[in-house]
Design a protein around this motif. Structure first.
Motif, PDB file in Angstrom:
ATOM      1  N   ASN A  68       0.845  -1.196   0.000  1.00 33.15           N
ATOM      2  CA  ASN A  68       0.000   0.000   0.000  1.00 33.15           C
ATOM      3  C   ASN A  68       0.875   1.238   0.000  1.00 33.15           C
ATOM      4  O   ASN A  68       1.430   1.613   1.030  1.00 33.15           O
ATOM      5  CB  ASN A  68      -0.896  -0.028   1.237  1.00 33.15           C
ATOM      6  CG  ASN A  68      -1.748   1.211   1.325  1.00 33.15           C
ATOM      7  OD1 ASN A  68      -1.766   2.041   0.418  1.00 33.15           O
ATOM      8  ND2 ASN A  68      -2.464   1.351   2.419  1.00 33.15           N
ATOM      9  N   ILE A  69       0.940   1.880  -1.129  1.00 33.76           N
ATOM     10  CA  ILE A  69       1.841   3.018  -1.268  1.00 33.76           C
ATOM     11  C   ILE A  69       1.386   4.200  -0.417  1.00 33.76           C
ATOM     12  O   ILE A  69       2.179   5.069  -0.070  1.00 33.76           O
ATOM     13  CB  ILE A  69       1.981   3.433  -2.759  1.00 33.76           C
ATOM     14  CG1 ILE A  69       3.028   4.528  -2.947  1.00 33.76           C
ATOM     15  CG2 ILE A  69       0.644   3.881  -3.331  1.00 33.76           C
ATOM     16  CD1 ILE A  69       4.433   4.121  -2.654  1.00 33.76           C
ATOM     17  N   ALA A  70       0.099   4.237  -0.068  1.00 30.98           N
ATOM     18  CA  ALA A  70      -0.402   5.366   0.714  1.00 30.98           C
ATOM     19  C   ALA A  70      -0.071   5.219   2.195  1.00 30.98           C
ATOM     20  O   ALA A  70      -0.373   6.095   2.991  1.00 30.98           O
ATOM     21  CB  ALA A  70      -1.916   5.511   0.525  1.00 30.98           C
ATOM     22  N   SER A  75       5.759   4.202   1.833  1.00 30.01           N
ATOM     23  CA  SER A  75       6.129   5.267   0.901  1.00 30.01           C
ATOM     24  C   SER A  75       7.510   5.815   1.250  1.00 30.01           C
ATOM     25  O   SER A  75       8.254   6.241   0.365  1.00 30.01           O
ATOM     26  CB  SER A  75       5.070   6.370   0.857  1.00 30.01           C
ATOM     27  OG  SER A  75       4.921   6.994   2.094  1.00 30.01           O
ATOM     28  N   VAL A  78       9.934   3.370  -0.281  1.00 32.49           N
ATOM     29  CA  VAL A  78       9.977   3.604  -1.723  1.00 32.49           C
ATOM     30  C   VAL A  78      10.821   4.835  -2.034  1.00 32.49           C
ATOM     31  O   VAL A  78      11.576   4.855  -3.003  1.00 32.49           O
ATOM     32  CB  VAL A  78       8.555   3.758  -2.303  1.00 32.49           C
ATOM     33  CG1 VAL A  78       8.599   4.226  -3.743  1.00 32.49           C
ATOM     34  CG2 VAL A  78       7.806   2.429  -2.209  1.00 32.49           C
ATOM     35  N   LEU A  93       9.717   1.005 -11.209  1.00 34.38           N
ATOM     36  CA  LEU A  93       8.345   0.728 -11.600  1.00 34.38           C
ATOM     37  C   LEU A  93       7.591   0.384 -10.334  1.00 34.38           C
ATOM     38  O   LEU A  93       8.070  -0.402  -9.516  1.00 34.38           O
ATOM     39  CB  LEU A  93       8.338  -0.464 -12.558  1.00 34.38           C
ATOM     40  CG  LEU A  93       7.257  -0.537 -13.607  1.00 34.38           C
ATOM     41  CD1 LEU A  93       7.246   0.698 -14.472  1.00 34.38           C
ATOM     42  CD2 LEU A  93       7.491  -1.764 -14.475  1.00 34.38           C
ATOM     43  N   LEU A  94       6.416   0.982 -10.183  1.00 33.03           N
ATOM     44  CA  LEU A  94       5.677   0.808  -8.948  1.00 33.03           C
ATOM     45  C   LEU A  94       4.576  -0.227  -9.099  1.00 33.03           C
ATOM     46  O   LEU A  94       3.737  -0.126  -9.996  1.00 33.03           O
ATOM     47  CB  LEU A  94       5.053   2.145  -8.547  1.00 33.03           C
ATOM     48  CG  LEU A  94       4.327   2.181  -7.221  1.00 33.03           C
ATOM     49  CD1 LEU A  94       5.312   2.018  -6.081  1.00 33.03           C
ATOM     50  CD2 LEU A  94       3.575   3.483  -7.093  1.00 33.03           C
ATOM     51  N   ASN A  96       1.630  -1.545  -6.875  1.00 28.76           N
ATOM     52  CA  ASN A  96       0.865  -1.417  -5.641  1.00 28.76           C
ATOM     53  C   ASN A  96      -0.126  -2.573  -5.578  1.00 28.76           C
ATOM     54  O   ASN A  96      -1.032  -2.668  -6.396  1.00 28.76           O
ATOM     55  CB  ASN A  96       0.118  -0.076  -5.656  1.00 28.76           C
ATOM     56  CG  ASN A  96      -0.372   0.329  -4.287  1.00 28.76           C
ATOM     57  OD1 ASN A  96       0.408   0.413  -3.350  1.00 28.76           O
ATOM     58  ND2 ASN A  96      -1.659   0.570  -4.172  1.00 28.76           N
ATOM     59  N   ASN A  98      -2.174  -3.389  -3.089  1.00 24.42           N
ATOM     60  CA  ASN A  98      -3.370  -3.213  -2.275  1.00 24.42           C
ATOM     61  C   ASN A  98      -3.647  -4.440  -1.420  1.00 24.42           C
ATOM     62  O   ASN A  98      -4.799  -4.772  -1.162  1.00 24.42           O
ATOM     63  CB  ASN A  98      -4.582  -2.933  -3.155  1.00 24.42           C
ATOM     64  CG  ASN A  98      -4.836  -1.460  -3.252  1.00 24.42           C
ATOM     65  OD1 ASN A  98      -4.759  -0.756  -2.256  1.00 24.42           O
ATOM     66  ND2 ASN A  98      -5.109  -0.992  -4.453  1.00 24.42           N
ATOM     67  N   LYS A 103      -2.909  -9.625  -7.432  1.00 21.18           N
ATOM     68  CA  LYS A 103      -2.192  -8.532  -8.083  1.00 21.18           C
ATOM     69  C   LYS A 103      -0.694  -8.740  -7.948  1.00 21.18           C
ATOM     70  O   LYS A 103       0.067  -8.509  -8.880  1.00 21.18           O
ATOM     71  CB  LYS A 103      -2.612  -7.177  -7.489  1.00 21.18           C
ATOM     72  CG  LYS A 103      -3.862  -6.596  -8.131  1.00 21.18           C
ATOM     73  CD  LYS A 103      -4.084  -5.140  -7.730  1.00 21.18           C
ATOM     74  CE  LYS A 103      -3.256  -4.177  -8.566  1.00 21.18           C
ATOM     75  NZ  LYS A 103      -3.497  -2.754  -8.199  1.00 21.18           N
ATOM     76  N   PHE A 107       2.103  -9.037 -11.074  1.00 23.98           N
ATOM     77  CA  PHE A 107       3.288  -8.210 -11.255  1.00 23.98           C
ATOM     78  C   PHE A 107       4.535  -9.039 -11.551  1.00 23.98           C
ATOM     79  O   PHE A 107       5.464  -8.575 -12.195  1.00 23.98           O
ATOM     80  CB  PHE A 107       3.535  -7.347 -10.014  1.00 23.98           C
ATOM     81  CG  PHE A 107       2.632  -6.159  -9.919  1.00 23.98           C
ATOM     82  CD1 PHE A 107       2.549  -5.253 -10.967  1.00 23.98           C
ATOM     83  CD2 PHE A 107       1.867  -5.927  -8.790  1.00 23.98           C
ATOM     84  CE1 PHE A 107       1.716  -4.143 -10.886  1.00 23.98           C
ATOM     85  CE2 PHE A 107       1.031  -4.823  -8.696  1.00 23.98           C
ATOM     86  CZ  PHE A 107       0.951  -3.937  -9.745  1.00 23.98           C
TER      87      PHE A 107
END
Lengths: 332, 332
Positions: A68-70, A75, A78, A93-94, A96, A98, A103, A107
């Motif tokens: 979760n980048i948020a 973050s 990152v 390259l990101l 995310n 979730n 997912k 990737f």
DNA sequence: ATGAAAGCGCTAACAG
DNA sequence: CTGTTAGCGCTTTCAT
């Protein structure tokens, strides 16, 4: 679009020479090099990186899979990764996820299809077999988490040691009923921090009391909920070690709502030292995870793997420290 | 590495057919398609995306330039961008500029060299001329900020309207001395929010008082510092509209340190509605910026540009709303 | 120190 | 519906 042949013609050289000027300037005579450079400038030539990547089958790009980048802690990692990557002429390259395992698996194709030269996982639910398959073929680094079998490079902190440090801090302040809200127990980190808490109890001659140990999931809400349970105990705790700052904040909110003051009636220590821990009232005593550095270290380790495919899986354990603020009652 | 020709041979077809199965399955007879699929599975064939990108001169990758990925509001936008990108079979390359203009300029080469198919800027210090040069050639979207000349697509909120709303809320609560701490005035957004504040004053029949208006830079520390100044005024304000939640929190901290209670002695409204605004004590009344949605909307707009190079620059203004919590004194 | 030329693996135009 | 084939732009051997 102006291409290499155009530059070559204008400079009266071959494309090979232009290519050399771009990749090995020292292998070309100065005069020739200057002619080429001038031609490049005049034509405003931009090399086609797609052709280059294709030809060299290398992308100078790495993939970061984030739950979760948020989430501040991720973050920040990152940020460290990106910084080190760019310094070394790599792109990030990101991915995310979730927290969605499917997912994450999707990737992985970016690695298999050579879309990226390597991958950094910031916590992951990918199964061991797949992970082993990938690490055997591609450079991969696991950050913040780790697995038992050391076939994958890892960057982490000593969660057990620092869990112990956090709990010991409260115990040394005289608390006898120190509660613990853990992270989700699907996660090795949560166990380590909890084991550290238990180590501290033992060292202070106290027995484990399961009513004082509750499982959260690192979020504010879980801290809030679990604290409500803890406060409904007959003999309620006088101190709390929460495995994340967010949970510590949630717990403090629950306490305040019941008129229980922090740190006077309840001393609290968190974990992570996210940005807001210092803004919070009371300032949160917490174990500072060096998130940005963990990101940089992961990227550095990954670069080692990329440069040397025979590089053995390595482990970097970074230092953390306890930051004492007001919530534990020491300062105030 | 197994390649397309291997798959083709095993399935007794040409590489063209394999390519078609991969890109236009419906253009191939079902029986043939099945043979090919089986061959792909048996050989565990992974298409070489580098060759594909080169051939199609398209990368299905976009670049996001962020001032600071560790800042919640930006990481939320990135989350929205990433989500929408992946849904549309695009990848996101992260460019963290750390508010360093040179780094921003460096990232632009990724566009020029066709490393990416388009770019989203989350606030930027790139000069207008360069921006115009780029938007003329490549798909670009500017999120959250905007410029006067509409040659670039934009996703934003109506900062002036919502700045007015925030200030008006305080004024309608009866406050006469409402202070404002703005964001850095190198930033259009800061002006808009401030103009909204001034609009509200006018509408309530109040005059601008420059002593009550101070410039911050969106950070906690600047909020803290500017509030100290405001509190040293003889006639100190009874209310504050801060142009960011972080500054609002910093201001509240400064107030508390002087024994001034929020909201009793000082009503505060922030802007952004970052995650921690609801955890903060008192809960922060604030204008909710739909950060994740702004990210998604930016990506959608960018996709329009990518699909249709003649797509005209467009502007999307998303809705925000005032979230009333405790810090303004309405709820208790 | 420089040039000639062979391809990297895939796609798409064209032909059938 | 399927096959043939000509490149995409660059890098890198191999010669010279």
């Amino acid at each position: 679009m102006v291409k290499m042949i155009d530059v070559a013609k204008r400079a009266n050289v071959s494309t090979a020479t232009v290519s050399r000027v771009l990749r090995n300037p020292e292998s070309v005579k100065e005069l020739t090099r200057e002619k080429v450079m001038q031609s490049i400038a005049e034509l405003n030539y931009q090399p086609n990186v797609l052709a280059r990547h294709f030809r060299r089958s290398k992308t100078n790009t790495i993939l970061v899979i984030v739950p979760n980048i948020a989430n501040t802690i991720f973050s920040q990692m990152v940020q460290g990764i990106e910084e080190t990557a760019v310094q070394n002429n790599y792109r990030v390259l990101l991915g995310n996820s979730n927290r969605n395992v499917e997912k994450e698996y999707d990737f992985l194709d970016l690695l298999r299809q050579r879309h990226v030269d390597g991958m950094i996982l910031l916590s992951s639910r990918i199964d061991i077999d797949t992970l082993n398959e990938l690490t055997a073929q591609f450079p991969v680094v696991l950050a913040s988490e780790y697995l038992n079998n050391m076939s994958i490079s890892t960057v982490r902190i000593d969660n057990r040691k620092h869990g112990k440090e956090a709990a010991a801090h409260l115990l040394s302040l005289g608390h006898k009923r120190v509660a613990h809200i853990s992270g989700g127990l699907n996660n090795r980190i949560s166990f380590d921090r909890q084991d550290g808490y238990l180590d501290a109890l033992t060292e202070h001659g106290l027995k484990r009391d399961n009513r004082l140990i509750r499982e959260g999931d690192f979020t504010f809400t879980s801290g809030y909920n679990q604290m409500q349970e803890l406060l409904s105990l007959r003999d309620r705790p006088t101190a709390l070690f929460a495995a994340s700052d967010e949970m510590a904040m949630g717990a403090i909110k629950a306490a305040k709502e019941k008129g229980i003051n922090v740190p006077e009636d309840l001393a609290v220590v968190g974990f992570d030292n996210i940005r807001f821990s210092s803004f919070f009232e009371p300032g949160l005593t917490t174990v500072a995870q060096p998130a940005v550095e963990m990101g940089s270290a992961s990227m550095e380790l990954l670069l080692e793997h990329i440069k040397d495919p025979n590089f053995k899986p390595a482990e970097r354990v970074l230092k953390s420290e306890l930051i004492v603020r007001e919530s534990c009652g020491l300062k105030g």
